[in-house]
Design a protein around this motif. Structure first.
Motif, PDB file in Angstrom:
ATOM      1  N   GLY A  15      52.671 -82.636  57.144  1.00 22.62           N
ATOM      2  CA  GLY A  15      53.231 -81.652  56.487  1.00 22.62           C
ATOM      3  C   GLY A  15      54.701 -81.759  57.129  1.00 22.62           C
ATOM      4  N   GLY A  16      54.962 -81.065  58.216  1.00 20.34           N
ATOM      5  CA  GLY A  16      56.528 -81.634  58.595  1.00 20.34           C
ATOM      6  C   GLY A  16      57.174 -83.355  58.301  1.00 20.34           C
ATOM      7  N   ALA A  17      56.988 -83.882  58.051  1.00 21.37           N
ATOM      8  CA  ALA A  17      57.199 -84.656  57.349  1.00 21.37           C
ATOM      9  C   ALA A  17      57.898 -85.217  56.818  1.00 21.37           C
ATOM     10  CB  ALA A  17      56.273 -86.471  58.276  1.00 21.37           C
ATOM     11  N   VAL A  18      56.922 -84.316  55.963  1.00 19.18           N
ATOM     12  CA  VAL A  18      57.063 -84.584  54.022  1.00 19.18           C
ATOM     13  C   VAL A  18      58.331 -84.222  54.216  1.00 19.18           C
ATOM     14  CG1 VAL A  18      55.885 -83.619  52.227  1.00 19.18           C
ATOM     15  CG2 VAL A  18      54.926 -85.027  53.473  1.00 19.18           C
ATOM     16  N   VAL A  19      58.548 -82.774  54.751  1.00 19.93           N
ATOM     17  CA  VAL A  19      60.009 -81.676  54.540  1.00 19.93           C
ATOM     18  C   VAL A  19      60.829 -82.127  54.732  1.00 19.93           C
ATOM     19  CG1 VAL A  19      60.239 -79.829  54.526  1.00 19.93           C
ATOM     20  CG2 VAL A  19      58.038 -79.477  54.550  1.00 19.93           C
ATOM     21  N   PHE A  20      60.481 -82.913  55.889  1.00 18.13           N
ATOM     22  CA  PHE A  20      61.546 -84.365  56.269  1.00 18.13           C
ATOM     23  C   PHE A  20      62.129 -85.099  55.335  1.00 18.13           C
ATOM     24  CE2 PHE A  20      61.549 -81.040  60.254  1.00 18.13           C
ATOM     25  CZ  PHE A  20      63.137 -80.883  60.500  1.00 18.13           C
ATOM     26  N   ALA A  21      61.637 -85.818  55.534  1.00 20.34           N
ATOM     27  CA  ALA A  21      61.364 -86.813  54.476  1.00 20.34           C
ATOM     28  C   ALA A  21      61.867 -86.248  53.168  1.00 20.34           C
ATOM     29  CB  ALA A  21      60.624 -87.537  54.232  1.00 20.34           C
ATOM     30  N   GLY A  22      61.574 -85.082  52.384  1.00 17.44           N
ATOM     31  CA  GLY A  22      61.939 -85.521  51.277  1.00 17.44           C
ATOM     32  C   GLY A  22      63.455 -84.257  51.347  1.00 17.44           C
ATOM     33  N   GLY A  23      64.013 -83.727  52.427  1.00 16.63           N
ATOM     34  CA  GLY A  23      65.094 -82.910  52.636  1.00 16.63           C
ATOM     35  C   GLY A  23      66.251 -84.800  52.824  1.00 16.63           C
ATOM     36  N   THR A  24      65.676 -85.237  53.595  1.00 19.28           N
ATOM     37  CA  THR A  24      66.972 -86.371  53.315  1.00 19.28           C
ATOM     38  C   THR A  24      67.551 -87.087  51.804  1.00 19.28           C
ATOM     39  OG1 THR A  24      64.942 -88.378  53.655  1.00 19.28           O
ATOM     40  CG2 THR A  24      65.918 -86.990  55.452  1.00 19.28           C
TER      41      THR A  24
END
Length: 745
Positions: free
Chosen positions: A276-285
């Motif tokens: 979930g954290g990876a998704v948030v950071f990926a979406g943030g980029t």
């Protein structure tokens, strides 16, 4: 952050019915609202501070009705079986003009029988309709009404084709079968990856909810901001791809934890805390990259960037809330409806497949690095020939009215008639005495006519206030011809005493767009790269990883632009992607498959923003797995191999889904969508294979423990935003090693 996402995911899993009901209500409500109260769409092509914009502003100052952008519609007439001047046909045309005058907002109808209104062969002519007080955002609707009013001419055997003054970017883009094709292809990939229908449907369902929500918001925003016509199609393309991908990563992690024997809610908690954290950071980029388009200096591109980012926000929100809710509701039934011979799972220690590739790369990193660089350099080399230009209606689908009108005007009046120049002299002193005609009128006409490449100049017109003079100039070149821009530049060099000359129109406007974007591109690229690298630095606490990731993304962009250059600029297969050859290209089989197509100047910058963000997605997921492995045992080479083995299959499946979605959109008749489809598909394919499968692992092996080096001073000031989670069961203590003169590893 990982702790919060873990708790959020667990709460959603325990209250799945509530979360599911809320999302359905939001999606249905926004969709219904957008259908009942659809917001207008409008491409704001204003470019503040440019010469073309100044010309367009002067056009509105007293030159009469219709002399402003979007104020003119032409009905192009073609009589294939006789002359338009024959009495029966002339009578039919006059009846059509009478009906056109009855349409609201029509203030003037210029006959094709006037001077300059008919071609020399008298078989092609134009009814020019001047509008006033209409809504420019509804120009397409107004054009359809005017076209219907021309039916009396059609009944007499005359072809009547509407042509408005909107640019190709203004043409309405309607969604169609491509979304369905993309969803079906994604479902097939998911079925093969998971082997069960229930699991495969979760990413599809969440992505559809995400898209419905995003499109509803975008449509309603049209009531308060200018929403470009391309916004819905771009949001659908990006939203469908990332929505399925993010859910796929979460689902894959969840199934692995269930196989390891974890209870459902505990598994969902860990999925939220890690993937979930990876998704948030990926979406943030992705959002950062799209938001950087605010620096582009082109209002339409600026708005398109942040509005497209709405679809990414929706994809992230559904991934971290709706996916956990569905996982909690389904429990172990996630494996129901299993398909035979699909989705077989390998043991975690199996050395074959992606894990085997990781070990193979770790044993020969220099050779893999050299091979990867050579292949990527070959793919990117054609990008040097990328041809910028104006994508006019001559490259549109042959079945469209805009393309047919373009062809008729070119055949009857020459190629320049499809992109006339609006030349306006802004007078320093107001003209009071109009008799005899002021010398500035003749000076402007003579000056423009003397420019090489100008085929015809209309009679000069002085506005009612006596403050400006206007002529319309038709060049010898089509709007997409680079020589048309040279004519614009030459006309702008005209010097008239007591006046300043400005040039507007489609060609001049797109030339100014290109110049503005060229000027702002370094700033946009710099901001995207720096902010994305900063986000990765916060996530992984490693300057080396952050800078290397940004570099890898730029490499994948080079391959994408190389593909665009091969297909469109060099014309090696432009017909294979559904492009119709422009007027003047012979109808031979080879010629219809291979012809060059100009690429609008704003498209590469938009592609850069989208691709940089999407490429960072896979980097985040791969680095997350590698770092998790490294935190267990501290062996860098082994961690790289294990990280690639853990994510390779998932990243490949995600990439296949994105490629399928983007390729499906190539079927759209709109050339801009085709260009985006080709560029996105190639970039994602190269990124998920050569770069993430070979180049990134090879560089990480060569860098060794420097991958996770961080100066002590930097480590102290960075906030703790780790995205891996900190379950003691999954990780041991982080190994601490010192580099001479360096900081914490």
């Amino acid at each position: 952050m990982s702790g919060f996402l873990g708790r959020l995911g667990e709460w959603c899993a325990r209250h799945g019915k509530i979360v599911l009901a809320l999302w359905i209500l939001v999606a249905v409500g926004l969709t219904a609202g957008s259908l009942l109260f659809p917001g207008p769409v409008n491409n704001n092509v204003a470019i503040p501070g440019t010469d073309a914009q100044r010309a367009h502003e002067l056009m509105r100052e007293g030159f009469g009705p219709g002399f402003d952008p979007g104020g003119t519609v032409q009905i192009v007439l073609h009589s294939p079986d006789g002359l338009l001047t024959d009495e029966p046909r002339k009578h039919a045309v006059e009846r059509a003009m009478d009906r056109i005058r009855e349409i609201p907002h029509v203030v003037k109808v210029e006959s094709p029988y006037r001077l300059g209104g008919m071609a020399a062969n008298r078989q092609i002519g134009m009814i020019t309709v001047r509008l006033e007080g209409h809504d420019n955002s509804k120009l397409a609707e107004t054009t359809r009404k005017l076209s219907a009013a021309a039916d009396p001419a059609r009944e007499a055997g005359i072809e009547a084709v509407p042509s408005d003054t909107g640019t190709p970017a203004d043409k309405e883009i309607k969604t169609g079968a491509s979304e369905a094709i993309g969803v079906v292809c994604a479902l097939l990939v998911l079925l093969f990856a998971f082997g069960t229908l229930v699991a495969a449907m979760i990413p599809i369902f969440t992505a559809l909810v995400s898209i419905a929500t995003g499109l509803g918001v975008i449509s309603l925003l049209g009531h308060v901001v200018d929403v470009p016509k391309q916004a819905s199609i771009m949001a659908t393309m990006i939203g469908l791809g990332v929505g399925i991908d993010y859910a796929l990563f979460l689902l894959s992690r969840h199934r692995k934890l269930l196989d390891d024997g974890l209870e459902v809610h505990e598994s969902v908690r860990r999925v939220g805390a890690t993937s979930g954290g990876a998704v948030v950071f990926a979406g943030g980029t992705v959002i950062i990259a799209l938001s950087a388009l605010l620096l582009a200096g082109f209002p339409m591109l600026q708005t398109l960037g942040w509005i497209t980012g709405i679809s990414v926000v929706c994809a992230v929100l559904t991934s971290v809330t709706l996916v956990p809710a569905l996982l909690g509701l389904l429990g172990h039934r996630i494996g129901a409806l299993r398909l035979p011979f699909a989705g077989r799972r390998r043991p975690a220690d199996d050395s074959s497949g992606w894990a085997g590739l990781g070990h193979w790369v770790a044993r020969r990193p220099w050779g893999v690095l050299a091979l990867s660089v050579a292949v990527l350099a070959a793919l990117a080399a054609p990008a040097l020939a990328l041809g910028m230009g104006t994508l006019d209606d001559g490259y549109g689908d042959r079945g469209t009215e805009s393309r047919r009108a373009y062809e008729l005007k070119q055949a009857g009046f020459g190629p320049g008639m499809n992109g006339p120049l609006i030349v306006i002299a802004d007078l320093e002193e107001k003209v009071v005495d109009r008799e005899p005609a002021p010398a500035v009128l003749q000076a402007l006409e003579d000056g423009v006519a003397a420019v090489e490449g100008v085929a015809h100049v209309s009679e000069p017109v002085l506005n009612t206030g006596g403050t400006a003079v206007m002529v319309q100039a038709v060049t010898e070149f089509a709007p997409s011809d680079p020589r048309a821009v040279e004519v614009v530049e030459a006309v702008r060099e005209i010097r008239i005493e007591g006046a300043s000359v400005h040039v507007g129109g489609e060609v001049a406007g797109m030339a100014d767009v290109g110049a503005r974007i060229t000027e702002r591109t370094p700033a946009v690229i710099g901001v995207v790269v720096l902010l994305s690298a900063l986000l990765l630095l916060l996530a992984f606490r490693s300057p080396v990883v952050a800078l290397k990731a940004a570099l890898m993304n730029l490499v994948s962009l080079g391959a994408a632009f190389g593909a665009l250059s091969l297909v469109f600029s060099l014309g090696l297969g432009s017909g294979l992607v559904g492009m119709d050859p422009p007027v003047g290209v012979d109808d031979s089989y080879v010629a219809t498959l291979f012809f060059s197509v100009p690429i609008d100047s704003y498209i590469p910058l938009m592609l850069f923003a989208v691709l940089f963000g999407l490429s960072m997605d896979y980097e985040v997921f791969l680095l997350t797995a590698v770092r998790q492995a490294y935190l267990k045992h501290g062996d860098n080479s082994r961690a790289v191999a294990e990280g690639l083995g853990a994510t390779g299959r998932v990243i490949t499946s995600a990439a296949l889904i994105m490629v399928a979605v983007f390729v499906a959109f190539i079927a759209y008749p709109d050339p801009m969508v085709k260009i985006f489809g080709v560029g996105l598909a190639v970039a994602v394919a190269v990124d998920a294979t050569i770069i993430r499968g070979l180049l990134v692992p090879a560089t990480m092996v060569l860098l060794g423990r420097y991958n996770w080096w961080c100066p002590r001073w930097l480590d102290r000031i960075l906030p703790n935003l780790s995205i891996e989670g900190h379950e003691e069961e999954a990780h041991g203590e982080e190994p601490e090693r010192e580099l001479v003169g360096a900081g914490r590893l």
